[in-house]
Motif scaffolding. Structure first.
Motif, mmCIF file in Angstrom:
data_model
loop_
_atom_site.group_PDB
_atom_site.id
_atom_site.type_symbol
_atom_site.label_atom_id
_atom_site.label_comp_id
_atom_site.label_asym_id
_atom_site.label_seq_id
_atom_site.Cartn_x
_atom_site.Cartn_y
_atom_site.Cartn_z
ATOM 1 N N VAL A 100 37.069 35.684 6.549
ATOM 2 C CA VAL A 100 37.725 35.479 7.848
ATOM 3 C C VAL A 100 37.732 36.805 8.597
ATOM 4 N N LYS A 101 37.343 36.773 9.860
ATOM 5 C CA LYS A 101 37.358 37.966 10.703
ATOM 6 C C LYS A 101 38.788 38.278 11.141
ATOM 7 N N ALA A 102 39.060 39.535 11.393
ATOM 8 C CA ALA A 102 40.355 39.928 11.950
ATOM 9 C C ALA A 102 40.577 39.137 13.232
ATOM 10 N N GLY A 103 41.805 38.686 13.454
ATOM 11 C CA GLY A 103 42.118 37.897 14.640
ATOM 12 C C GLY A 103 43.305 36.993 14.382
ATOM 13 N N THR A 104 43.645 36.182 15.383
ATOM 14 C CA THR A 104 44.788 35.277 15.312
ATOM 15 C C THR A 104 44.290 33.836 15.246
ATOM 16 N N TYR A 105 44.887 33.071 14.327
ATOM 17 C CA TYR A 105 44.512 31.685 14.099
ATOM 18 C C TYR A 105 45.767 30.835 13.963
ATOM 19 N N SER A 106 45.622 29.529 14.129
ATOM 20 C CA SER A 106 46.704 28.610 13.783
ATOM 21 C C SER A 106 46.547 28.249 12.317
ATOM 22 N N LEU A 107 47.684 28.051 11.659
ATOM 23 C CA LEU A 107 47.703 27.700 10.245
ATOM 24 C C LEU A 107 48.183 26.261 10.118
ATOM 25 N N PHE A 108 47.345 25.406 9.554
ATOM 26 C CA PHE A 108 47.680 24.003 9.329
ATOM 27 C C PHE A 108 47.523 23.699 7.852
ATOM 28 N N ALA A 109 48.039 22.568 7.446
ATOM 29 C CA ALA A 109 47.876 22.130 6.063
ATOM 30 C C ALA A 109 47.739 20.614 6.029
ATOM 31 N N ILE A 110 47.051 20.150 5.019
ATOM 32 C CA ILE A 110 47.003 18.726 4.714
ATOM 33 C C ILE A 110 47.635 18.588 3.330
ATOM 34 N N PRO A 111 48.926 18.227 3.292
ATOM 35 C CA PRO A 111 49.610 18.122 1.999
ATOM 36 C C PRO A 111 49.062 16.968 1.164
ATOM 37 N N GLY A 112 49.047 17.195 -0.119
ATOM 38 C CA GLY A 112 48.702 16.159 -1.089
ATOM 39 C C GLY A 112 49.664 16.270 -2.254
ATOM 40 N N GLU A 113 49.699 15.256 -3.062
ATOM 41 C CA GLU A 113 50.625 15.259 -4.197
ATOM 42 C C GLU A 113 50.267 16.336 -5.224
ATOM 43 N N LYS A 114 48.971 16.538 -5.460
ATOM 44 C CA LYS A 114 48.538 17.487 -6.481
ATOM 45 C C LYS A 114 47.845 18.717 -5.909
#
Length: 185
Positions: A100-114
């Motif tokens: 990943v290059k230096a910079g600003t990003y949004s952080l998302f997740a896709i939760p799962g049980e495991k």
């Protein structure tokens, strides 16, 4: 003269009271910032600076069941509340094995049980995950769900740990779920 001063003072106090009424109250999900190395708000005197910063909202659990219920498994989640969570890399990094290059990003997740998919997106500055576009992903990493903590985590939390300035672990935790993403700089 005394009446004029008194009246002027009362009008000033009333005007200040009116202005104070325009300030909104505290958010239900307070904002917080996590740094690595921990405790960096600015550069230190020794010249060392932060490697990464996450700015996010910390919703309360308030007795709710989150993952698998309120936040369904398999759906993109903003990793917090309110505005999308932002992660800023001050230098190039490897995020869960992805460059990943230096910079600003949004952080998302896709939760799962495991396991979870943790996502860095080039889309920043918007509310929630409602306009999330997979085409703008910069990195996607899959990480296992860690063993349950001893007690439920009331507020969604992000923390960095690490033994050296070059290696960190970003932990995301809420309710009885913790996931960790390794990061190197």
């Amino acid at each position: 003269m005394k009446k004029t001063i008194f009246l002027s003072l009362m009008l000033t106090i009333a005007a200040l009271g009116t202005q104070a009424q325009k300030f909104k109250g505290l958010d239900k999900s307070p904002r917080d910032i996590a740094y690595y190395p921990d405790g960096f708000a600015h550069n230190r005197k020794d010249g060392e600076s932060a490697s990464v910063k996450v700015s996010y909202s910390r919703p309360f659990l308030n007795g709710r069941e989150m993952f698998g219920k309120k936040e369904p498994y398999g759906k993109v989640w903003r990793a917090g509340a309110d505005e999308s969570t932002e992660i800023k890399f001050y230098k190039d990094a490897t995020f869960g094995g992805k460059k990943v290059k230096a910079g600003t990003y949004s952080l998302f997740a896709i939760p799962g049980e495991k396991e979870w998919t943790v996502i860095l997106s080039s889309d920043v500055d918007y509310w929630g995950a409602f306009k999330y576009k997979e085409a703008n992903d910069v990195a996607r990493v899959t990480v296992p769900v860690s063993p349950k903590p001893a007690a439920p985590i009331e507020n969604f939390s992000i923390v960095f740990t690490g033994d050296t300035p070059q290696k960190a672990v970003m932990a995301l935790g809420w309710e009885t779920t913790i996931v960790e993403v390794p990061i190197t700089f």
